[in-house]
Each structure stands twice: as structure tokens, then as C-alpha cells.
Design a protein around this motif. Structure first.
Motif, PDB file in Angstrom:
ATOM      1  N   SER A  50       0.858  -1.177   0.000  1.00 35.79           N
ATOM      2  CA  SER A  50       0.000   0.000   0.000  1.00 35.79           C
ATOM      3  C   SER A  50       0.897   1.231   0.000  1.00 35.79           C
ATOM      4  CB  SER A  50      -0.931  -0.028   1.217  1.00 35.79           C
ATOM      5  OG  SER A  50      -0.190  -0.150   2.410  1.00 35.79           O
ATOM      6  N   GLY A  51       0.434   2.324   0.566  1.00 39.40           N
ATOM      7  CA  GLY A  51       1.274   3.510   0.628  1.00 39.40           C
ATOM      8  C   GLY A  51       1.037   4.436  -0.546  1.00 39.40           C
ATOM      9  N   GLU A  52       1.955   5.386  -0.718  1.00 41.55           N
ATOM     10  CA  GLU A  52       1.809   6.432  -1.728  1.00 41.55           C
ATOM     11  C   GLU A  52       1.837   5.864  -3.142  1.00 41.55           C
ATOM     12  OE1 GLU A  52       3.997  10.623  -3.072  1.00 41.55           O
ATOM     13  OE2 GLU A  52       4.768   9.428  -1.393  1.00 41.55           O
ATOM     14  N   HIS A  53       2.677   4.847  -3.377  1.00 39.48           N
ATOM     15  CA  HIS A  53       2.787   4.222  -4.705  1.00 39.48           C
ATOM     16  C   HIS A  53       2.509   2.726  -4.552  1.00 39.48           C
ATOM     17  CE1 HIS A  53       4.374   7.955  -6.240  1.00 39.48           C
ATOM     18  NE2 HIS A  53       5.332   7.941  -5.329  1.00 39.48           N
ATOM     19  N   PRO A  54       1.237   2.339  -4.450  1.00 38.32           N
ATOM     20  CA  PRO A  54       0.909   0.932  -4.208  1.00 38.32           C
ATOM     21  C   PRO A  54       1.303   0.031  -5.365  1.00 38.32           C
ATOM     22  CG  PRO A  54      -1.061   2.183  -4.754  1.00 38.32           C
ATOM     23  CD  PRO A  54       0.037   3.178  -4.580  1.00 38.32           C
ATOM     24  N   VAL A  55       1.523  -1.236  -5.027  1.00 44.40           N
ATOM     25  CA  VAL A  55       1.888  -2.251  -6.020  1.00 44.40           C
ATOM     26  C   VAL A  55       0.820  -3.331  -6.012  1.00 44.40           C
ATOM     27  CG1 VAL A  55       3.603  -3.994  -6.661  1.00 44.40           C
ATOM     28  CG2 VAL A  55       4.349  -1.799  -5.720  1.00 44.40           C
ATOM     29  N   ALA A  56       0.444  -3.800  -7.187  1.00 42.10           N
ATOM     30  CA  ALA A  56      -0.536  -4.875  -7.294  1.00 42.10           C
ATOM     31  C   ALA A  56      -0.090  -5.872  -8.353  1.00 42.10           C
ATOM     32  CB  ALA A  56      -1.923  -4.331  -7.650  1.00 42.10           C
ATOM     33  N   THR A  57      -0.487  -7.128  -8.165  1.00 40.77           N
ATOM     34  CA  THR A  57      -0.243  -8.170  -9.158  1.00 40.77           C
ATOM     35  C   THR A  57      -1.543  -8.437  -9.913  1.00 40.77           C
ATOM     36  OG1 THR A  57       1.585  -9.227  -7.991  1.00 40.77           O
ATOM     37  CG2 THR A  57       0.329 -10.602  -9.518  1.00 40.77           C
ATOM     38  N   VAL A  58      -1.465  -8.292 -11.230  1.00 43.10           N
ATOM     39  CA  VAL A  58      -2.627  -8.472 -12.096  1.00 43.10           C
ATOM     40  C   VAL A  58      -2.469  -9.784 -12.856  1.00 43.10           C
ATOM     41  CG1 VAL A  58      -4.003  -7.470 -13.962  1.00 43.10           C
ATOM     42  CG2 VAL A  58      -2.784  -5.966 -12.364  1.00 43.10           C
ATOM     43  N   THR A  59      -3.425 -10.694 -12.688  1.00 44.91           N
ATOM     44  CA  THR A  59      -3.409 -11.965 -13.413  1.00 44.91           C
ATOM     45  C   THR A  59      -4.214 -11.800 -14.691  1.00 44.91           C
ATOM     46  OG1 THR A  59      -3.237 -13.231 -11.366  1.00 44.91           O
ATOM     47  CG2 THR A  59      -3.983 -14.415 -13.326  1.00 44.91           C
ATOM     48  N   LEU A  60      -3.623 -12.204 -15.817  1.00 42.77           N
ATOM     49  CA  LEU A  60      -4.236 -12.038 -17.129  1.00 42.77           C
ATOM     50  C   LEU A  60      -4.410 -13.381 -17.818  1.00 42.77           C
ATOM     51  CD1 LEU A  60      -2.164  -8.981 -18.445  1.00 42.77           C
ATOM     52  CD2 LEU A  60      -4.482  -8.937 -17.514  1.00 42.77           C
ATOM     53  N   GLN A  61      -5.567 -13.558 -18.451  1.00 37.56           N
ATOM     54  CA  GLN A  61      -5.816 -14.708 -19.323  1.00 37.56           C
ATOM     55  C   GLN A  61      -5.752 -14.213 -20.761  1.00 37.56           C
ATOM     56  OE1 GLN A  61      -6.392 -18.228 -18.997  1.00 37.56           O
ATOM     57  NE2 GLN A  61      -5.941 -17.863 -21.157  1.00 37.56           N
TER      58      GLN A  61
END
Length: 364
Positions: A50-61
């Protein structure tokens, strides 16, 4: 399905659906149908930090046109950002090497100025569709080996530069790398603090397993030193003789390169725009549909058309979405990304990545 795929990819059908090709019509029926283009459906979005510049993992088909990727490669992602035209950016694939048509993941940090990164992290939802290129890049393991020829592999990463190295380590572990016979991996990562540590739980599991992978995390907030050759030599005394992959902020990259002093064992990855190989500023360009003729500047046909006051359709401006396809009736064009030239008459080209070489006529 085999017959259907052959029909969709046929030149006859492509000619009948010119200038945009069959994929533009398939997309209207089902975004996941494609003959040549690559698209993908968002399966899930999982927050990493989280925080000011959050990171997320996006799963793609991806669609069946996806040819798979090698660990360490990146992909161009085009999204329809509300209030803007289709926008495209490059992201490294974070999952283990994939086969054609297989799911994969992108791990993305949302930057304040990054339309695409913020959309993927904050707005993307399961079912949304994005446009893709095929996987690209040479910052890879030469093979995905359970039995590599080298006894030691070293990964040095900082911030979101961890993603290509994570793809490589995941591939090694999936394919049976277990540290037996004296083989080992050292994974050295730098982050500002524990709250900014990407893949924290997975790295902890990897570090705890008996798999030959040593994970070393350096957190600036905990007083850990920034990269230095002395610190690295304590961890890997012969590091200049060890096959090493490094990816991260410019300062980290510069210090590592200085420490390796030209060693051929060092492989680096910098996120940069592709080299553009423009045409030449000779001859004239005719936009036959509008009846305009301009002096060729050597820029892409899209840029020259816009400079002439025309408003041709376009999307990504990077050659992956085919929105700007138009018929070239005369002349030679150069692909500004690859440098390849083509002089075929009555040829459908993507004007955003095609620059005229001398006289040229295009139906715009």
C-alpha cells in the motif's frame, strides 16, 4: 477449432476485411476472439503493498494468439483509459515462463503520472480486457533448467526491478531447481522499507525452504547499507565470476556496473523506450483520400498526416492495436521499431510505426 483458426488467419479473409483486418470485427463480437492480435482478460488484481505508490499483481488470461514468454521478458499493455485515447506502456511479466495461451501475471507499481500503471492497480477489475504485444526482451535465462550448467546464479534488484528476477526464480523452482549438487541462487534485493517490500510473504517462504535459494533483503529504513562492492563480496566473494542479473533504479545499476568492472557475467535491464529507426526526408507523401500532398519529413505517416491537419484513427501509437491501419498504394515504408522495409503495392500498414522512404502514397 483448428479449421476455424486457419480460416481466421487466412489471407483471403484478411483481404475481405481490409484495411483493419478480421481482428477488428472479431473484437466487436467477443474481445477474446483474435486471429493475430493479442488481448487478455483481467482475472484478478491482488494488492502487494500500500502507501503512496501501491503495487498490485494483475493476473491475465490471454487470447490463444499469445505465444508465451521466457522468464525476464516484458510486454506492452494497452488500456482504454477513461477520458483519454488508448494508452500503452511496458511492464515486466512476474510469473514463471508461460506456454502459448497460458495465464501470466504483471506486478505493477502505480505512479502518480502513470495513466496505465494507475489504471491497472486502482481501476482494473476481473473481466476487463487489455491489449497486448507478444513478449519481448533479452534479459532472460538462456534456458529454464532444473540442471543448469553454472553452480551459482546471482540476482540483484531494487524496487519494482524485482519483477524479472522473480519470474526467473519462480521458473527455476517450478522446473526443479533444488540446490542439490552444490548449485545455489543468491537473491539480493533493496527496498526502502518492509512496507515497500514486494512479494514479502513468498520471499519468506522461499528463504525458509531447502531449495538452494538464499534470499537477502536490504531495507534502507532499517539502516541497511546501500549497495557496495564490499557488502556484495561478503555475500558472494567471487561475484565477478558469477552469472548475475541486475535490474532496478539508475543509481543501483550504476554502482553494480562499477563493481563488476566490465565483467561479461553481468546482465542488466533498463526500462527504456525502443530505438526508433525513422525513414528519410526525401520525396513526397500523398494522402490520396484527402487529396493532400506534403514534403516527406521522415517521421511516421501518422505524425505527418496529423501535421497536415488530418485526423486519422489511432490507438496505442506503438504498433500493437492495429487501430491506425491504412492502405499504402505506392512507395516504400520502414517500420520505425524494427527497421524492416517493405515496398509491396496495395499493402495494409500501421501508419503509427511506418515511415516513408522516399515517395509514398497512402489512403488517408
Amino acid at each position: 477449432m483448428g479449421l476455424t483458426s486457419t480460416l481466421l488467419a487466412s489471407r483471403t479473409l484478411a483481404a475481405l476485411t481490409s484495411p483493419h483486418g478480421v481482428d477488428r470485427y472479431l473484437e466487436l463480437v467477443n474481445p477474446m476472439w483474435a486471429a493475430r492480435e493479442v488481448r487478455a482478460r483481467v482475472v484478478s488484481v491482488e494488492r502487494e503493498t500500500s502507501g503512496e505508490h501501491p503495487v498490485a499483481t494483475v493476473t491475465l488470461q490471454p487470447t490463444s494468439t499469445w505465444r508465451g514468454h521466457r522468464a525476464g521478458q516484458y510486454v506492452q499493455v494497452g488500456v482504454e483509459v477513461p477520458g483519454a485515447r488508448r494508452t500503452t506502456r511496458c511492464f515486466t511479466i512476474s510469473s514463471a515462463a508461460s506456454q502459448p495461451g497460458e495465464r501470466f501475471t504483471l506486478t505493477v507499481r502505480a505512479h502518480a503520472e502513470g495513466l496505465v500503471s494507475r489504471w491497472l492497480v486502482e481501476e482494473a477489475r476481473p473481466g476487463f480486457v487489455v491489449h497486448l504485444s507478444q513478449a519481448q526482451g533479452d534479459f532472460t535465462l538462456n534456458e529454464s533448467p532444473a540442471t543448469p550448467t553454472n553452480n551459482h546464479l546471482l540476482f540483484i534488484t531494487g524496487g519494482s526491478g524485482i519483477t524479472p528476477a522473480m519470474s526467473m526464480v519462480r521458473t527455476l523452482l517450478r522446473d526443479g531447481y533444488d540446490g542439490h549438487a552444490g548449485r545455489k541462487v543468491t537473491f539480493l534485493h533493496y527496498a526502502r522499507g518492509p512496507e515497500d517490500q514486494i512479494f514479502a510473504d513468498e520471499l519468506a517462504r522461499i528463504a525458509a525452504d531447502d531449495n538452494g535459494v538464499r534470499v537477502v533483503l536490504r531495507h534502507e529504513s532499517a539502516g541497511d547499507p546501500l549497495f557496495s562492492a564490499i557488502d556484495l563480496a561478503r555475500l558472494v566473494p567471487d561475484f565477478r565470476e558469477v552469472d548475475t542479473w541486475v535490474c532496478g533504479p539508475a543509481g543501483l545499476m550504476e554502482r553494480v556496473e562499477l563493481a563488476y568492472d566490465g565483467s561479461p557475467r553481468l546482465r542488466t535491464e533498463r526500462f527504456k523506450a525502443p530505438v526508433v529507426k525513422a525513414g528519410n526526408a526525401e520525396g513526397d507523401v500523398v494522402f490520396s483520400r484527402s487529396g493532400q500532398q506534403v514534403a516527406n519529413t521522415g517521421a511516421s505517416l501518422l505524425e505527418q498526416a496529423e501535421a497536415a491537419g488530418l485526423t486519422p484513427e489511432f490507438g496505442c501509437r506503438m504498433g500493437i492495436c492495429f487501430s491506425c491501419t491504412a492502405r499504402k498504394t505506392e512507395g516504400t515504408v520502414r517500420n520505425v521499431l524494427t527497421g524492416e522495409e517493405s515496398s509491396l503495392p496495395d499493402e495494409d500498414i500501421r501508419v503509427c510505426v511506418s515511415a516513408p522512404v522516399g515517395d509514398c502514397a497512402v489512403e488517408l
